[in-house]
Design an enzyme around this catalytic site. Sequence first.
Site, PDB file in Angstrom:
ATOM      1  N   LYS A  28       0.738  -1.504   0.263  1.00  0.00           N
ATOM      2  CA  LYS A  28      -0.041  -0.341   0.247  1.00  0.00           C
ATOM      3  C   LYS A  28       1.020   0.615  -0.458  1.00  0.00           C
ATOM      4  CE  LYS A  28      -3.969  -1.800   2.473  1.00  0.00           C
ATOM      5  NZ  LYS A  28      -3.736  -2.777   3.638  1.00  0.00           N
ATOM      6  N   GLU A 105      11.463 -10.095   5.642  1.00  0.00           N
ATOM      7  CA  GLU A 105      10.359 -10.180   4.830  1.00  0.00           C
ATOM      8  C   GLU A 105      11.199  -9.646   3.573  1.00  0.00           C
ATOM      9  OE1 GLU A 105       7.776  -6.721   5.750  1.00  0.00           O
ATOM     10  OE2 GLU A 105       8.818  -6.055   7.845  1.00  0.00           O
ATOM     11  N   ILE A 108       9.668 -10.847  -3.473  1.00  0.00           N
ATOM     12  CA  ILE A 108       9.621 -11.649  -4.350  1.00  0.00           C
ATOM     13  C   ILE A 108       9.972 -10.313  -5.568  1.00  0.00           C
ATOM     14  CG2 ILE A 108       9.038 -13.945  -5.533  1.00  0.00           C
ATOM     15  CD1 ILE A 108       7.976 -15.037  -2.935  1.00  0.00           C
ATOM     16  N   HIS A 110       8.900 -11.303  -8.385  1.00  0.00           N
ATOM     17  CA  HIS A 110       7.953 -11.830  -9.247  1.00  0.00           C
ATOM     18  C   HIS A 110       6.254 -11.352  -9.288  1.00  0.00           C
ATOM     19  CE1 HIS A 110       6.387 -15.449 -12.237  1.00  0.00           C
ATOM     20  NE2 HIS A 110       5.426 -15.150 -10.479  1.00  0.00           N
ATOM     21  N   TYR A 117      -1.355 -16.290   1.792  1.00  0.00           N
ATOM     22  CA  TYR A 117      -0.834 -15.462   3.264  1.00  0.00           C
ATOM     23  C   TYR A 117      -1.257 -17.366   3.650  1.00  0.00           C
ATOM     24  CZ  TYR A 117      -0.890 -10.526   3.248  1.00  0.00           C
ATOM     25  OH  TYR A 117      -1.166  -9.391   3.790  1.00  0.00           O
ATOM     26  N   PHE A 135      15.765   6.155   6.385  1.00  0.00           N
ATOM     27  CA  PHE A 135      15.995   6.849   5.709  1.00  0.00           C
ATOM     28  C   PHE A 135      14.600   8.317   5.936  1.00  0.00           C
ATOM     29  CE2 PHE A 135      16.638   2.760   3.790  1.00  0.00           C
ATOM     30  CZ  PHE A 135      17.832   3.394   2.843  1.00  0.00           C
TER      31      PHE A 135
HETATM   32  P1  ADP Z   1       1.795  -7.352   4.603  1.00  0.00           P
HETATM   33  O1  ADP Z   1       2.174  -6.175   5.924  1.00  0.00           O
HETATM   34  O2  ADP Z   1       0.919  -8.505   4.848  1.00  0.00           O
HETATM   35  O3  ADP Z   1       3.441  -8.436   4.789  1.00  0.00           O
HETATM   36  P2  ADP Z   1       1.978  -6.355   2.073  1.00  0.00           P
HETATM   37  O4  ADP Z   1       1.503  -5.314   1.695  1.00  0.00           O
HETATM   38  O5  ADP Z   1       3.752  -6.295   2.493  1.00  0.00           O
HETATM   39  O6  ADP Z   1       0.828  -7.495   3.287  1.00  0.00           O
HETATM   40  O7  ADP Z   1       1.853  -7.805   1.144  1.00  0.00           O
HETATM   41  C1  ADP Z   1       2.409  -8.710   1.514  1.00  0.00           C
HETATM   42  C2  ADP Z   1       1.620  -9.955   0.571  1.00  0.00           C
HETATM   43  O8  ADP Z   1       1.707  -9.730  -0.575  1.00  0.00           O
HETATM   44  C3  ADP Z   1       2.703 -11.696   0.785  1.00  0.00           C
HETATM   45  O9  ADP Z   1       2.717 -11.918   2.324  1.00  0.00           O
HETATM   46  C4  ADP Z   1       1.631 -12.221  -0.473  1.00  0.00           C
HETATM   47  O10 ADP Z   1       0.824 -12.187  -0.140  1.00  0.00           O
HETATM   48  C5  ADP Z   1       1.877 -11.360  -1.693  1.00  0.00           C
HETATM   49  N1  ADP Z   1       2.706 -10.747  -2.130  1.00  0.00           N
HETATM   50  C6  ADP Z   1       2.301 -10.664  -3.919  1.00  0.00           C
HETATM   51  N2  ADP Z   1       3.248 -10.986  -4.237  1.00  0.00           N
HETATM   52  C7  ADP Z   1       4.622 -10.900  -3.025  1.00  0.00           C
HETATM   53  C8  ADP Z   1       5.826 -10.575  -4.256  1.00  0.00           C
HETATM   54  N3  ADP Z   1       6.405 -11.075  -5.068  1.00  0.00           N
HETATM   55  N4  ADP Z   1       6.230 -10.701  -3.030  1.00  0.00           N
HETATM   56  C9  ADP Z   1       6.252 -11.354  -1.581  1.00  0.00           C
HETATM   57  N5  ADP Z   1       4.796 -11.195  -1.569  1.00  0.00           N
HETATM   58  C10 ADP Z   1       4.328 -11.066  -2.372  1.00  0.00           C
HETATM   59 MG    MG Z   2       5.399  -7.334   4.362  1.00  0.00          MG
END
Ligand code: ADP
Ligand code: MG
Length: 491
Positions: A28, A105, A108, A110, A117, A135
């Site tokens: 976000k 954290e 990935i 991709h 989750y 930062f």
């Molecule tokens: P959170 O704070 O819950 O980690 P994020 O906004 O960081 O939320 O989004 C992470 C989630 O997005 C991961 O748990 C996974 O399900 C999903 N996700 C989708 N694409 C990716 C990616 N390329 N790398 C990591 N997470 C990913």
């Molecule tokens: Mg995250």
Amino acid sequence: MTVTRSLQVIEPTPLRAEVIHGFGRGSKVLGFPTANMRIRWDTNEPSSPLTDEESAVLSFARDINTGIYAAYACVDDGPDPGVYKVAMSVGWNPTFDDLKTKTIEPWILHDYDEDFYGCHLRLLVVAYIRPEVKFNSFDELIQEIRADGDFCSMQLDTPELSALRSHSFFAPRPALPVLDCAAIASAESAEDPAIRALHGACIESGFFVIENHGVSNQLIDRAFDAATGFFSLSDEEKAQHQATAESGYKGYTPVGGSHNCSPNSVAPERKETFYFGGQGGWTETVVDYQVEGFGDVCVEFHSEMLKVSRTLFKGLSLALGCEADFFETHAGQDPAANVLLATYPPVNSGETSCGAHTDCGFLTMLCSNGGRGLQVRSTDGTWISVASSRYKFVCNLGDLAAYWSNGVYQSTPHRVQNDSTTDRQSWIFFNNLDPNAQIKPIGAEAQELEAMTCGEYVSRKLQSMRNNFKDCPETDVKDPEWSEVVEAKAL
Ligand code: ADP
Ligand code: MG
């Protein structure tokens, strides 16, 4: 602020953990989703000891320098099975000030179609890139994360690191075949693809999973709720329904109260059970006890599973080259069909839930409240951990089936080890055919094998298991066969 990056290759470190919700701001606020990995900081919780994987993740989080790392990752049972490059942050993310504990954290590199989750992430950490930096603005943070991604992406493409994509940690995991029960029900010959799949699975290991079996999710949910209600009764209440030799072992058995499944399990196995069923006319024996609806759900579950087992018998008849009604006609009219409700509490060190054994009857079908725990021995002797599913049934053939098939089908050793942190609960249905039916091993010359009824065959095997418990020496505590376990794909 200038940020410098350099590649410091480290000993490849495999980590596997569940992906959990974080703050949601990766995608976000920053535009880079990072899959937060579960870290068990509650290490002193005695009721839920850490698994090996959890310990590895915890010590990594504790001991390694904070900063950015390069890794490869794959999501187990997620939207996409590929192994992809990763830029990963380990630490407190000091640009935000609401983090109380370190996080791991991985971003990935991709695009996945959906979130994952609850899935497990396999992560092979291969290099350290730079220390953690605070930062002054999000813009700066975003710019540097992007640069981290570019840097990691480039480095991970070098032949030296790229070779690690084929690290054994990412090797494809075995899985049980998943068969369509409705297709078996409508099949008419051994050549039908559904029957060939069943035949193949029975030759290979006798273990398979069925879906589309017609037992409603709602009944299964009710069954688990009722069982939880029953096992939550006080010990005194449950003891009123104690299984005994006189009750045909029907009823309740506390942890340590029954025979062990394996002669090698020397300590009493950690399982609490309720056993019911039989040939026709048993239904009066199961009542509600103190749990509303318990008796009804037992009767309904039994009757639904009996139908499913009849479908599989039809499939097995065809698969073995017989008429579709072969088993039904010879031995399926009034089968000894029993249900074992089992709760396996988490094991303590040195304990087992249920030691390695083969089933002595014909067909076993189980549904479990999820999670891992069941392990099946593969032909090379390694143990495959099979994820259980609430709504798909894991089925296996027992010794009686191997005997009927004249050794064409397998009755494979399996065991249960609940090393998770919550109870594992299973509803296990056994169809051991009509006890009075003469066994007719298919394809064998009549004189080759001892004439015997199904009932004689099963009770001989059962009695020897029950004797094992009495004979348990008290010395060593663990089945020496417990060794490395390979994770199978989840269903
Ligand atoms: P959170 O704070 O819950 O980690 P994020 O906004 O960081 O939320 O989004 C992470 C989630 O997005 C991961 O748990 C996974 O399900 C999903 N996700 C989708 N694409 C990716 C990616 N390329 N790398 C990591 N997470 C990913
Ligand atoms: Mg995250």
